[in-house]
Design a protein around this motif. Structure first.
Motif, mmCIF file in Angstrom:
data_model
loop_
_atom_site.group_PDB
_atom_site.id
_atom_site.type_symbol
_atom_site.label_atom_id
_atom_site.label_comp_id
_atom_site.label_asym_id
_atom_site.label_seq_id
_atom_site.Cartn_x
_atom_site.Cartn_y
_atom_site.Cartn_z
ATOM 1 N N VAL A 81 16.396 -1.451 0.207
ATOM 2 C CA VAL A 81 15.375 -2.448 0.544
ATOM 3 C C VAL A 81 15.770 -3.840 0.042
ATOM 4 C CG1 VAL A 81 13.517 -0.744 0.613
ATOM 5 C CG2 VAL A 81 14.047 -1.903 -1.542
ATOM 6 N N ASP A 82 17.043 -4.010 -0.267
ATOM 7 C CA ASP A 82 17.516 -5.276 -0.819
ATOM 8 C C ASP A 82 17.387 -6.435 0.159
ATOM 9 O OD1 ASP A 82 18.184 -3.750 -2.994
ATOM 10 O OD2 ASP A 82 20.353 -3.786 -2.639
ATOM 11 N N TYR A 83 17.293 -6.127 1.453
ATOM 12 C CA TYR A 83 17.250 -7.189 2.474
ATOM 13 C C TYR A 83 15.833 -7.453 2.977
ATOM 14 C CZ TYR A 83 22.301 -6.551 2.499
ATOM 15 O OH TYR A 83 23.632 -6.476 2.134
ATOM 16 N N VAL A 84 14.841 -6.855 2.327
ATOM 17 C CA VAL A 84 13.446 -7.070 2.710
ATOM 18 C C VAL A 84 12.944 -8.382 2.121
ATOM 19 C CG1 VAL A 84 11.081 -6.209 2.477
ATOM 20 C CG2 VAL A 84 12.961 -4.609 2.890
ATOM 21 N N ARG A 85 12.389 -9.220 2.963
ATOM 22 C CA ARG A 85 11.820 -10.481 2.500
ATOM 23 C C ARG A 85 10.339 -10.308 2.159
ATOM 24 N NH1 ARG A 85 14.519 -15.214 6.360
ATOM 25 N NH2 ARG A 85 16.691 -14.738 5.810
ATOM 26 N N ARG A 86 9.838 -11.156 1.261
ATOM 27 C CA ARG A 86 8.438 -11.112 0.849
ATOM 28 C C ARG A 86 7.696 -12.321 1.404
ATOM 29 N NH1 ARG A 86 7.521 -7.349 -3.522
ATOM 30 N NH2 ARG A 86 5.328 -7.851 -3.133
ATOM 31 N N SER A 87 6.496 -12.087 1.891
ATOM 32 C CA SER A 87 5.641 -13.165 2.365
ATOM 33 C C SER A 87 4.950 -13.835 1.183
ATOM 34 C CB SER A 87 4.590 -12.620 3.328
ATOM 35 O OG SER A 87 3.659 -13.613 3.682
ATOM 36 N N THR A 88 4.770 -15.132 1.292
ATOM 37 C CA THR A 88 4.003 -15.862 0.287
ATOM 38 C C THR A 88 2.586 -16.147 0.776
ATOM 39 O OG1 THR A 88 4.796 -17.982 1.151
ATOM 40 C CG2 THR A 88 6.079 -16.971 -0.631
ATOM 41 N N ALA A 89 2.280 -15.725 2.010
ATOM 42 C CA ALA A 89 0.980 -16.067 2.594
ATOM 43 C C ALA A 89 0.144 -14.857 2.991
ATOM 44 C CB ALA A 89 1.197 -16.945 3.831
ATOM 45 N N ALA A 90 0.785 -13.712 3.280
ATOM 46 C CA ALA A 90 0.060 -12.569 3.842
ATOM 47 C C ALA A 90 0.149 -11.350 2.941
ATOM 48 C CB ALA A 90 0.603 -12.227 5.226
ATOM 49 N N ASP A 91 -0.926 -10.555 2.937
ATOM 50 C CA ASP A 91 -0.910 -9.269 2.254
ATOM 51 C C ASP A 91 -0.234 -8.222 3.143
ATOM 52 O OD1 ASP A 91 -2.230 -10.299 0.085
ATOM 53 O OD2 ASP A 91 -4.220 -9.673 0.777
ATOM 54 N N GLN A 92 0.101 -7.102 2.528
ATOM 55 C CA GLN A 92 0.756 -6.030 3.261
ATOM 56 C C GLN A 92 -0.138 -5.488 4.368
ATOM 57 O OE1 GLN A 92 3.990 -5.055 2.729
ATOM 58 N NE2 GLN A 92 3.584 -4.034 4.676
ATOM 59 N N THR A 93 0.454 -5.208 5.529
ATOM 60 C CA THR A 93 -0.267 -4.544 6.605
ATOM 61 C C THR A 93 -0.841 -3.217 6.093
ATOM 62 O OG1 THR A 93 1.299 -5.492 8.181
ATOM 63 C CG2 THR A 93 -0.079 -3.673 8.960
ATOM 64 N N LYS A 94 -2.077 -2.925 6.491
ATOM 65 C CA LYS A 94 -2.739 -1.710 6.005
ATOM 66 C C LYS A 94 -3.332 -0.924 7.165
ATOM 67 C CE LYS A 94 -4.164 -4.157 1.804
ATOM 68 N NZ LYS A 94 -3.730 -5.500 2.290
ATOM 69 N N SER A 95 -3.341 0.394 7.021
ATOM 70 C CA SER A 95 -3.952 1.265 8.006
ATOM 71 C C SER A 95 -4.805 2.301 7.292
ATOM 72 C CB SER A 95 -2.870 1.963 8.844
ATOM 73 O OG SER A 95 -3.449 2.762 9.857
ATOM 74 N N LEU A 96 -6.101 2.286 7.569
ATOM 75 C CA LEU A 96 -7.012 3.303 7.058
ATOM 76 C C LEU A 96 -7.066 4.415 8.092
ATOM 77 C CD1 LEU A 96 -9.159 4.312 5.036
ATOM 78 C CD2 LEU A 96 -10.851 2.984 6.326
ATOM 79 N N ILE A 97 -6.617 5.615 7.697
ATOM 80 C CA ILE A 97 -6.502 6.727 8.636
ATOM 81 C C ILE A 97 -7.552 7.773 8.280
ATOM 82 C CG2 ILE A 97 -4.968 8.447 9.650
ATOM 83 C CD1 ILE A 97 -2.608 6.766 8.661
ATOM 84 N N LEU A 98 -8.538 7.931 9.135
ATOM 85 C CA LEU A 98 -9.601 8.912 8.946
ATOM 86 C C LEU A 98 -9.224 10.179 9.699
ATOM 87 C CD1 LEU A 98 -12.672 6.551 9.537
ATOM 88 C CD2 LEU A 98 -11.457 7.023 7.398
ATOM 89 N N ILE A 99 -9.166 11.311 8.990
ATOM 90 C CA ILE A 99 -8.698 12.566 9.570
ATOM 91 C C ILE A 99 -9.796 13.616 9.432
ATOM 92 C CG2 ILE A 99 -6.869 14.313 9.526
ATOM 93 C CD1 ILE A 99 -5.225 12.235 7.861
ATOM 94 N N ASN A 100 -10.171 14.231 10.546
ATOM 95 C CA ASN A 100 -11.210 15.260 10.464
ATOM 96 C C ASN A 100 -10.596 16.634 10.216
ATOM 97 O OD1 ASN A 100 -10.275 16.261 12.938
ATOM 98 N ND2 ASN A 100 -11.953 15.378 14.130
ATOM 99 N N GLU A 101 -11.417 17.659 10.213
ATOM 100 C CA GLU A 101 -10.946 19.004 9.885
ATOM 101 C C GLU A 101 -9.971 19.552 10.919
ATOM 102 O OE1 GLU A 101 -14.389 21.388 9.334
ATOM 103 O OE2 GLU A 101 -14.841 20.580 7.326
ATOM 104 N N LYS A 102 -10.019 19.042 12.142
ATOM 105 C CA LYS A 102 -9.112 19.490 13.194
ATOM 106 C C LYS A 102 -7.763 18.778 13.154
ATOM 107 C CE LYS A 102 -12.969 20.350 16.377
ATOM 108 N NZ LYS A 102 -13.550 19.979 17.704
ATOM 109 N N GLY A 103 -7.645 17.753 12.299
ATOM 110 C CA GLY A 103 -6.424 16.958 12.271
ATOM 111 C C GLY A 103 -6.462 15.764 13.200
ATOM 112 N N ASP A 104 -7.582 15.558 13.911
ATOM 113 C CA ASP A 104 -7.739 14.369 14.752
ATOM 114 C C ASP A 104 -7.858 13.140 13.862
ATOM 115 O OD1 ASP A 104 -7.843 15.999 17.040
ATOM 116 O OD2 ASP A 104 -10.006 16.292 16.793
#
Length: 315
Positions: A81-104
């Motif tokens: 990950v040595d070539y990954v740049r960091r933003s000074t303005a934005a937070d990390q992209t986020k995904s909230l994943i809601l999973i039911n009992e069926k795996g949906d």
């Protein structure tokens, strides 16, 4: 094999099993709320490192502590990950994943750094180090999709690097942004959900022809429970899938891509690559989290040897 993975990295917040939600200011108890890493390019990088490849990740990391969490996970998996740049303005992209009992699943996403990432964030010297370029997260990268990604693919091809791309959902619904990329793609590995929207048909044969006619070398369309369909100028075939217990399917498509490219690097035929990709994906769906279930190369190979050969049906 040396691989450069370029594109989206995000924090995955997994909640399961989720009951039917009513917004009534009350609380439900769930089995787990886990903080993991995700994003197509990040998943590809981690999966391919676990499968034994030398992997470089290029993305834009956020200014927050959750970006550190994602980078640490990738680093611990063996990704450079040595070539990954960091933003000074934005937070990390986020995904909230809601999973039911069926795996949906249902996703709630914050764009964060994905909306900032662009061609200028890439150290082009990496193209002299690698054999393969995989772009993941297309359609979520508004400043990179289209001309930026096509430019990178063209430069890679000129240096003898094999090129590949997978896509995710186009939030704009236009599905045209990546059109400049097709002539520079050796391999295009979309899921049927996205590929049908791009090509304007649900017939996987016509979808494959759509991309081949626009310059793609080989198309492998992931068909979910139906396996996959693969086509290039020389051959076309369907491949079945393995029956395994499914925890949830986050990252299954990324695991398929990672397995495909890994076996390609081992000199496998197109059929071999699809079989290995399918076996890698079969491991991914048995665990919670996009990359948690992917093992090393020998484990996937033993899994293949222990099961009846997947059916390859010529089209």
């Amino acid at each position: 094999m040396k691989v450069l993975c370029v594109g989206e990295m995000m924090v995955d917040l997994l909640v399961h099993p989720v009951p039917d939600i009513v917004f009534d200011n009350d609380a439900d108890v769930v089995g787990e709320i886990a903080i993991k890493s995700g994003g197509d390019a990040n998943n590809n990088a981690i999966d391919m490192a676990k499968l034994g490849n030398e992997v470089y990740l290029v993305t834009l990391a956020g200014r927050d502590i959750l970006a550190d969490h994602c980078l640490n996970i990738a680093r611990e998996a063996g990704v450079c990950v040595d070539y990954v740049r960091r933003s000074t303005a934005a937070d990390q992209t986020k995904s909230l994943i809601l999973i039911n009992e069926k795996g949906d699943r249902h996703f709630l996403q914050h764009l964060g750094t994905s909306a900032e990432f662009c061609f200028e964030d890439i150290d082009l010297s990496l193209l002299d180090k690698v054999d393969f370029l995989q772009i993941g997260g297309a359609f979520h990268l508004s400043r990179f999709d289209g001309e930026g990604s096509a430019k990178l693919l063209k430069l890679a091809r000129e240096k003898g690097v094999t090129t590949c791309m997978d896509v995710t959902k186009d939030r704009s619904g236009k599905w045209t942004a990546i059109a400049p990329c097709y002539p520079h793609l050796d391999y295009f590995l979309p899921s049927i959900e996205q590929a049908s929207c791009i090509a304007g048909t649900e017939d996987e044969r016509k979808i494959a022809d759509y991309f081949l006619d626009r310059g793609v070398g080989t198309v492998a369309i992931k068909l979910g429970g139906r396996g996959c369909y693969c086509k290039n100028r020389e051959q076309a075939f369907y491949c079945g899938r393995y029956e395994v217990p499914v925890a949830e399917t986050t990252g299954a498509g990324d695991a398929f891509v990672s397995g495909f490219l890994t076996e390609l690097g081992h000199g496998g035929s197109l059929e071999d690559c699809v079989r290995f990709a399918t076996a890698t994906s079969a491991h991914a769906v048995q665990a919670f989290g996009a990359t948690a279930g992917v093992p090393d190369y020998k484990t996937v190979r033993r899994f293949i040897d222990a099961h009846a050969p997947l059916e390859i049906r010529a089209d």
